[in-house]
Scaffold this motif. Structure first.
Motif, PDB file in Angstrom:
ATOM      1  N   LEU A   1       2.179   1.705  -3.323  1.00 58.54           N
ATOM      2  CA  LEU A   1       1.350   2.093  -4.385  1.00 58.54           C
ATOM      3  C   LEU A   1       1.044   3.665  -4.233  1.00 58.54           C
ATOM      4  O   LEU A   1       0.770   4.310  -5.236  1.00 58.54           O
ATOM      5  CB  LEU A   1       0.128   1.384  -4.139  1.00 58.54           C
ATOM      6  N   VAL A   2       1.210   4.300  -2.970  1.00 62.05           N
ATOM      7  CA  VAL A   2       0.940   5.637  -2.954  1.00 62.05           C
ATOM      8  C   VAL A   2       2.050   6.428  -3.092  1.00 62.05           C
ATOM      9  O   VAL A   2       2.033   7.386  -3.855  1.00 62.05           O
ATOM     10  CB  VAL A   2       0.613   5.854  -1.157  1.00 62.05           C
ATOM     11  N   LYS A   3       3.060   5.720  -3.000  1.00 65.45           N
ATOM     12  CA  LYS A   3       4.569   6.567  -3.455  1.00 65.45           C
ATOM     13  C   LYS A   3       4.270   6.705  -5.106  1.00 65.45           C
ATOM     14  O   LYS A   3       4.823   7.550  -5.582  1.00 65.45           O
ATOM     15  CB  LYS A   3       5.566   5.903  -2.893  1.00 65.45           C
ATOM     16  N   MET A   4       4.024   5.520  -5.483  1.00 63.23           N
ATOM     17  CA  MET A   4       3.966   5.381  -6.921  1.00 63.23           C
ATOM     18  C   MET A   4       3.071   6.281  -7.493  1.00 63.23           C
ATOM     19  O   MET A   4       3.156   6.931  -8.474  1.00 63.23           O
ATOM     20  CB  MET A   4       3.857   3.806  -7.527  1.00 63.23           C
ATOM     21  N   LYS A   5       1.828   6.316  -7.029  1.00 63.28           N
ATOM     22  CA  LYS A   5       0.885   7.322  -7.692  1.00 63.28           C
ATOM     23  C   LYS A   5       1.092   8.679  -7.332  1.00 63.28           C
ATOM     24  O   LYS A   5       1.170   9.625  -8.285  1.00 63.28           O
ATOM     25  CB  LYS A   5      -0.553   7.070  -6.394  1.00 63.28           C
ATOM     26  N   GLY A   6       2.011   9.069  -6.242  1.00 59.35           N
ATOM     27  CA  GLY A   6       2.606  10.423  -6.279  1.00 59.35           C
ATOM     28  C   GLY A   6       3.366  10.715  -7.159  1.00 59.35           C
ATOM     29  O   GLY A   6       3.650  11.859  -7.872  1.00 59.35           O
ATOM     30  N   THR A   7       4.328   9.702  -7.332  1.00 58.61           N
ATOM     31  CA  THR A   7       5.508   9.905  -8.566  1.00 58.61           C
ATOM     32  C   THR A   7       4.884  10.220  -9.888  1.00 58.61           C
ATOM     33  O   THR A   7       5.147  11.130 -10.582  1.00 58.61           O
ATOM     34  CB  THR A   7       6.452   8.794  -8.591  1.00 58.61           C
ATOM     35  N   LEU A   8       3.867   9.424 -10.156  1.00 55.54           N
ATOM     36  CA  LEU A   8       2.920   9.321 -11.545  1.00 55.54           C
ATOM     37  C   LEU A   8       2.245  10.901 -11.486  1.00 55.54           C
ATOM     38  O   LEU A   8       2.425  11.529 -12.716  1.00 55.54           O
ATOM     39  CB  LEU A   8       1.927   8.397 -11.384  1.00 55.54           C
ATOM     40  N   VAL A   9       1.914  11.285 -10.481  1.00 57.76           N
ATOM     41  CA  VAL A   9       1.035  12.721 -10.467  1.00 57.76           C
ATOM     42  C   VAL A   9       2.241  13.697 -10.744  1.00 57.76           C
ATOM     43  O   VAL A   9       1.929  14.553 -11.558  1.00 57.76           O
ATOM     44  CB  VAL A   9       0.194  12.846  -9.319  1.00 57.76           C
ATOM     45  N   SER A  10       3.089  13.781 -10.103  1.00 58.78           N
ATOM     46  CA  SER A  10       4.300  14.542 -10.197  1.00 58.78           C
ATOM     47  C   SER A  10       4.819  14.886 -11.567  1.00 58.78           C
ATOM     48  O   SER A  10       5.104  15.785 -12.212  1.00 58.78           O
ATOM     49  CB  SER A  10       5.283  14.634  -9.195  1.00 58.78           C
ATOM     50  N   THR A  11       4.951  13.704 -12.055  1.00 66.81           N
ATOM     51  CA  THR A  11       5.543  13.290 -13.331  1.00 66.81           C
ATOM     52  C   THR A  11       4.580  13.857 -14.395  1.00 66.81           C
ATOM     53  O   THR A  11       4.790  14.580 -15.363  1.00 66.81           O
ATOM     54  CB  THR A  11       5.880  11.878 -13.816  1.00 66.81           C
ATOM     55  N   ASP A  53       0.707  -1.428   0.033  1.00 69.47           N
ATOM     56  CA  ASP A  53      -0.067   0.044   0.115  1.00 69.47           C
ATOM     57  C   ASP A  53       0.914   1.408  -0.058  1.00 69.47           C
ATOM     58  O   ASP A  53       0.632   2.043  -0.704  1.00 69.47           O
ATOM     59  CB  ASP A  53      -1.014   0.030   1.366  1.00 69.47           C
TER      60      ASP A  53
END
Length: 101
Positions: free
Chosen positions: A41-51, A38
């Motif tokens: 996934l939160v970190k990946m989502k944050g990375t995706l949003v910032s990218t 979890d």
């Protein structure tokens, strides 16, 4: 003499206790893995949003720079045309001056 019945019961009780402990350990590990998953996934989502935000901003800058380049290109062409007309005018003036000599 060795009482095999009691010994067998004790061994079975140990096995049951060991399996229960093993099951509890597996549940704890599974819960820990879910938490880690979890968090990942939160970190990946944050990375995706910032990218994606960076890409959006970069596209905006690209559009802006493209417009600037087009404007500069137009100005450079206008200046080249004026310079060309200026040279032609200068040549005509010189030709007329030579004719009058």
């Amino acid at each position: 003499q060795f009482d095999q019945t009691n010994s067998s019961k004790e061994v079975n009780a140990l096995k049951v206790r060991d399996w229960k402990q093993l099951r509890e350990d597996v549940e704890v590990i599974d819960e820990g893995l879910r938490k880690v998953e979890d968090e990942a996934l939160v970190k990946m989502k944050g990375t995706l949003v910032s990218t994606m935000e960076s890409m959006r901003l970069a596209r905006g800058e690209q559009i802006e720079h493209t417009k600037d380049i087009e404007g500069m290109s137009t100005k450079a062409n206008d200046l080249a045309n004026k310079t060309d007309m200026s040279f032609k005018y200068t040549i005509r003036v010189l030709q007329d001056a030579i004719k009058n000599l």
